[in-house]
Design an enzyme around this catalytic site. Structure first.
Site, PDB file in Angstrom:
ATOM      1  N   CYS A 134       1.186  -7.793  11.626  1.00  0.00           N
ATOM      2  CA  CYS A 134       1.539  -7.996  13.036  1.00  0.00           C
ATOM      3  C   CYS A 134       0.827  -9.222  13.615  1.00  0.00           C
ATOM      4  CB  CYS A 134       1.191  -6.770  13.864  1.00  0.00           C
ATOM      5  SG  CYS A 134       2.242  -5.356  13.517  1.00  0.00           S
ATOM      6  N   ASP A 188      -9.208  -9.469   9.250  1.00  0.00           N
ATOM      7  CA  ASP A 188      -8.688  -8.135   8.906  1.00  0.00           C
ATOM      8  C   ASP A 188      -9.647  -6.988   9.218  1.00  0.00           C
ATOM      9  OD1 ASP A 188      -6.530  -6.568   7.840  1.00  0.00           O
ATOM     10  OD2 ASP A 188      -7.661  -6.286   6.002  1.00  0.00           O
ATOM     11  N   TYR A 207      -1.705  -3.508  -6.741  1.00  0.00           N
ATOM     12  CA  TYR A 207      -1.450  -4.184  -5.470  1.00  0.00           C
ATOM     13  C   TYR A 207      -2.686  -4.164  -4.554  1.00  0.00           C
ATOM     14  CZ  TYR A 207      -0.237  -5.218  -0.800  1.00  0.00           C
ATOM     15  OH  TYR A 207      -0.287  -5.775   0.432  1.00  0.00           O
ATOM     16  N   ARG A 229       0.844  -1.184   0.000  1.00  0.00           N
ATOM     17  CA  ARG A 229       0.000   0.000   0.000  1.00  0.00           C
ATOM     18  C   ARG A 229       0.884   1.241   0.000  1.00  0.00           C
ATOM     19  NH1 ARG A 229      -1.647   0.788   4.443  1.00  0.00           N
ATOM     20  NH2 ARG A 229      -1.115  -1.109   5.574  1.00  0.00           N
ATOM     21  N   HIS A 281     -10.111  -2.175  11.871  1.00  0.00           N
ATOM     22  CA  HIS A 281      -9.058  -3.050  11.335  1.00  0.00           C
ATOM     23  C   HIS A 281      -8.841  -4.194  12.331  1.00  0.00           C
ATOM     24  CE1 HIS A 281      -4.689  -3.120   9.562  1.00  0.00           C
ATOM     25  NE2 HIS A 281      -5.476  -3.966   8.946  1.00  0.00           N
ATOM     26  N   SER A 327      -1.042  -3.782  10.231  1.00  0.00           N
ATOM     27  CA  SER A 327      -0.777  -4.712   9.143  1.00  0.00           C
ATOM     28  C   SER A 327       0.495  -5.507   9.424  1.00  0.00           C
ATOM     29  CB  SER A 327      -0.589  -3.932   7.839  1.00  0.00           C
ATOM     30  OG  SER A 327      -1.656  -3.030   7.673  1.00  0.00           O
ATOM     31  N   LYS A 354      -9.622  -2.106   1.981  1.00  0.00           N
ATOM     32  CA  LYS A 354      -9.267  -0.940   2.811  1.00  0.00           C
ATOM     33  C   LYS A 354     -10.056   0.297   2.403  1.00  0.00           C
ATOM     34  CE  LYS A 354      -6.110  -3.401   4.738  1.00  0.00           C
ATOM     35  NZ  LYS A 354      -6.304  -3.860   6.101  1.00  0.00           N
ATOM     36  N   ARG A 405       1.865 -12.201  -0.555  1.00  0.00           N
ATOM     37  CA  ARG A 405       0.546 -12.497   0.006  1.00  0.00           C
ATOM     38  C   ARG A 405      -0.073 -13.741  -0.613  1.00  0.00           C
ATOM     39  NH1 ARG A 405      -1.841  -8.413   3.571  1.00  0.00           N
ATOM     40  NH2 ARG A 405      -0.288  -6.768   3.674  1.00  0.00           N
TER      41      ARG A 405
HETATM   42  C1  OXD Z   1      -3.033  -4.500   5.232  1.00  0.00           C
HETATM   43  C2  OXD Z   1      -3.783  -5.583   4.599  1.00  0.00           C
HETATM   44  O1  OXD Z   1      -2.086  -3.982   4.620  1.00  0.00           O
HETATM   45  O2  OXD Z   1      -4.644  -6.171   5.276  1.00  0.00           O
HETATM   46  O3  OXD Z   1      -3.381  -4.142   6.361  1.00  0.00           O
HETATM   47  O4  OXD Z   1      -3.572  -5.863   3.416  1.00  0.00           O
HETATM   48 MN    MN Z   2      -5.035  -5.163   7.165  1.00  0.00          MN
END
Ligand code: OXD
Ligand code: MN
Length: 591
Positions: free
Chosen positions: A254, A277, A201, A73, A230, A252, A210, A374
């Site tokens: 974590c 998420d 992306y 991002r 989130h 993100s 998001k 991912r």
């Molecule tokens: C992030 C995702 O970047 O969930 O938080 O992709």
């Molecule tokens: Mn996320």
């Protein structure tokens, strides 16, 4: 007569000039066709969009390599466009809506020439839920069309649902020329519109995620009295079979996905997965807080995922229904045609291509898989999916957890004194940055509620909204802060993490029902710590000394952090609620 949706699509087609327009129906059959197009016809740079992986070991799986400058991002290129700059707040980049539109129109002129425009009608949330939202995204790349098919409920029924109404969220997406200088992700909250160009992306391009389910939805939540967060949603089942539902916000990369489907190290405990998420939180008729996951898939970080760290995700990935599973920017084992990443089980293969498709050597100083590589996979493949995951009302939440990645200062777990104090704890949260966004990794930044990059309006108003939600709740959930990442003097993690985290969740569940052990909690200026021996270490080989170090609240460390917290909170000027300052002052004086 054309409907508002048809008119909108026509207008976008006039602007972008695609060779053809394809209205997607979200079916498996269609996904197969799109995969074929991505394998054979569409290209990004000099590569095909998809490469089929080994169907024996990774059923229905495909590798996608994004443009090397387009791997995370891009927060610096993400804007909220509203006439009132104050409303957008210092937590967002701002642009005047008219100026933004002129800019985006210029960049979008003819951008789909030679390409297909895919029209994706989708719903975020269970279509039967009163909280579900109908959306339409256009895109010019099969990768995004298929990814949205995995991550959302996409289908013809959504077109019937929208019908002649204007009430749908619009998403414009084009990969443009992938030049970072011509990459923008613009949000127009007043018009329920997201306009994204120049990136393929995930968070920049899958606009239901998001952009809509957090940035636009958080603003809708402010107006309509709910929260878009989130957060992971899980059920914790105890040995008696009682299930307690929790939500947990972590920045993100974590460990949200690991937490969402953790395999418990404590016998008799089980985690049920509802989301990894995003959570939409509403107040139910009974005055309790309910959470539902608007997404239908996982878009998780691959590196570090293994049978040891997240066995249920490895099972999810290998479950292979007929809907595709995508791998983005992982490495490739050339001999077996399987995806590979740092931390996956087994020895490192001999012949690897790195995430850009180049031969990789152990002595090349780079990682083979991109650290933000991912997987995108259907949530229905998850073996721990909760039977309540489809509940149109969501599940009742007993505790809210906030976490960050902190090598120091923050204890393993801390309980807030009450709702207002809990909101303050979350507002002062910080976390060391990760590869999920394009910026320097490992620097501490304030990331309240893990929402800094995703709150679509002024965070001062956001904290006020959180405080107000608490007042409306008949029984507000208890609020906790966690930190799995604290290190000792030698830089070693103090807490083993992963499945062992159930020990902390067990304490949280007990505390949230107030029926836990009778050992007294320890009160500190920062919140309640578990009493001595309250964290169940049975059978785990975890040292009590390390646990105590992981739990320590050291007033000197906390004091040292206050100036940075103060600078952050001051940014919001008089929009920052007085209650947050009251809590800040209480903490400062009690330290
Ligand atoms: C992030 C995702 O970047 O969930 O938080 O992709
Ligand atoms: Mn996320």
């Amino acid at each position: 007569m054309a409907t508002p949706l048809e008119k909108w699509v026509e207008e976008q087609a006039r602007l972008t000039k695609p060779d053809r327009i394809h209205w997607c129906d979200g079916s498996e059959e269609e996904a197969r066709r799109l995969m074929e197009i991505g394998e054979k016809e569409e290209r990004i740079g000099n590569q095909n969009v998809f490469r089929k992986l080994n169907p024996e070991t990774f059923p229905s799986s495909y590798l996608h390599r994004s443009h090397p400058t387009d791997v995370a991002r891009t927060e610096q290129l993400t804007f909220v466009c509203h006439p009132d700059r104050e409303m957008v707040g210092p937590n967002n980049n701002w642009m005047d809506p008219e100026e933004a539109k002129t800019k985006m129109r210029g960049l979008s002129e003819g951008c789909m020439a030679g390409r297909t425009m895919y029209v994706l009608p989708y719903v975020m949330g269970n279509p039967l839920s009163p909280y579900a939202k109908a959306c339409v995204q256009i895109t010019d790349i099969s990768y995004v069309a298929v990814s949205m098919g995995i991550m959302t409920h996409m289908g013809k029924d959504v077109l019937d649902r929208i019908g002649a109404s204007e009430n749908f969220v619009k998403g414009f997406h084009s990969i443009g020329d992938l030049d970072p200088n011509r990459r923008f992700i613009m949000h127009f909250p007043q018009e329920n519109l997201v306009w994204s160009i120049g990136s393929g992306y995930g968070g920049n391009a899958l606009l239901g995620k998001k952009c809509f389910s957090l940035r636009i939805a958080s603003w809708l939540g402010l107006k309509e009295g709910w929260l878009a967060e989130h957060m992971v949603i899980i059920g914790v089942e105890d040995p008696k079979g009682n299930v307690t539902y929790l939500v947990a916000a972590l920045p993100s990369a974590c460990g949200k996905t690991n937490l969402a489907m953790m395999e418990s190290a404590l016998p008799g405990y089980k985690i049920w997965t509802l989301g990894d998420d995003i959570a939409w939180l509403h107040i139910g008729e009974d005055g309790r807080l309910y959470a539902l996951n608007p997404e239908s898939g996982f878009f998780g970080v691959a590196p570090g995922t293994s049978l040891k760290t997240n066995p249920n995700m490895m099972r999810t990935l290998k479950a292979g229904t007929s809907f595709p599973t995508l791998y983005t920017n992982t490495a490739l084992n050339v001999d077996t045609n399987e995806p590979w990443w740092e931390g996956i089980d087994g020895p490192r293969p001999e012949n690897l291509l790195d995430w850009q498709g180049n031969p990789w050597h152990p002595d090349s100083k780079t990682l083979a898989a991109h650290p933000n590589s991912r997987f995108t996979v259907d949530i229905r493949q998850c073996p721990t999916l909760s039977p309540e995951a489809g509940n149109p009302q969501g599940v009742p939440i007993s505790a809210i957890i906030f976490g960050g990645r902190r090598s120091d200062t923050r204890p393993l777990v801390l309980q807030g004194f009450n709702w207002q104090h809990g909101v303050f704890m979350a507002a002062m949260m910080g976390s060391e940055t990760t590869a999920a966004a394009a910026h320097q990794v490992g620097v501490l930044r304030r990331d309240p509620m893990a929402m800094l990059p995703f709150c679509g309006y002024n965070m001062g108003d956001y904290f006020r909204h959180w405080l107000n939600m608490g007042k409306r709740l008949a029984r507000p959930p208890e609020i906790f802060c966690i930190n799995w990442f604290r290190k000792d003097e030698d830089g070693k993690f103090l807490w083993p993490g992963f499945g062992e985290n159930i020990r902390v969740l067990k304490w949280i569940v007990e505390r949230s029902h107030d029926s836990g052990s009778t050992a007294p909690r320890r009160e500190t200026p920062a919140g309640f710590l578990p009493g001595k021996n309250e964290i169940d270490l049975s059978g785990g080989g975890i040292s009590e000394v390390n646990l105590e170090k992981a739990l320590a609240v050291n007033p000197e460390e906390w004091k040292a952090e206050l100036p940075d917290v103060e600078i952050f909170l001051k940014k919001f000027g008089d929009r920052m609620p007085g209650e947050i300052w009251d809590e800040f002052n209480k903490l400062a004086s009690s330290l």
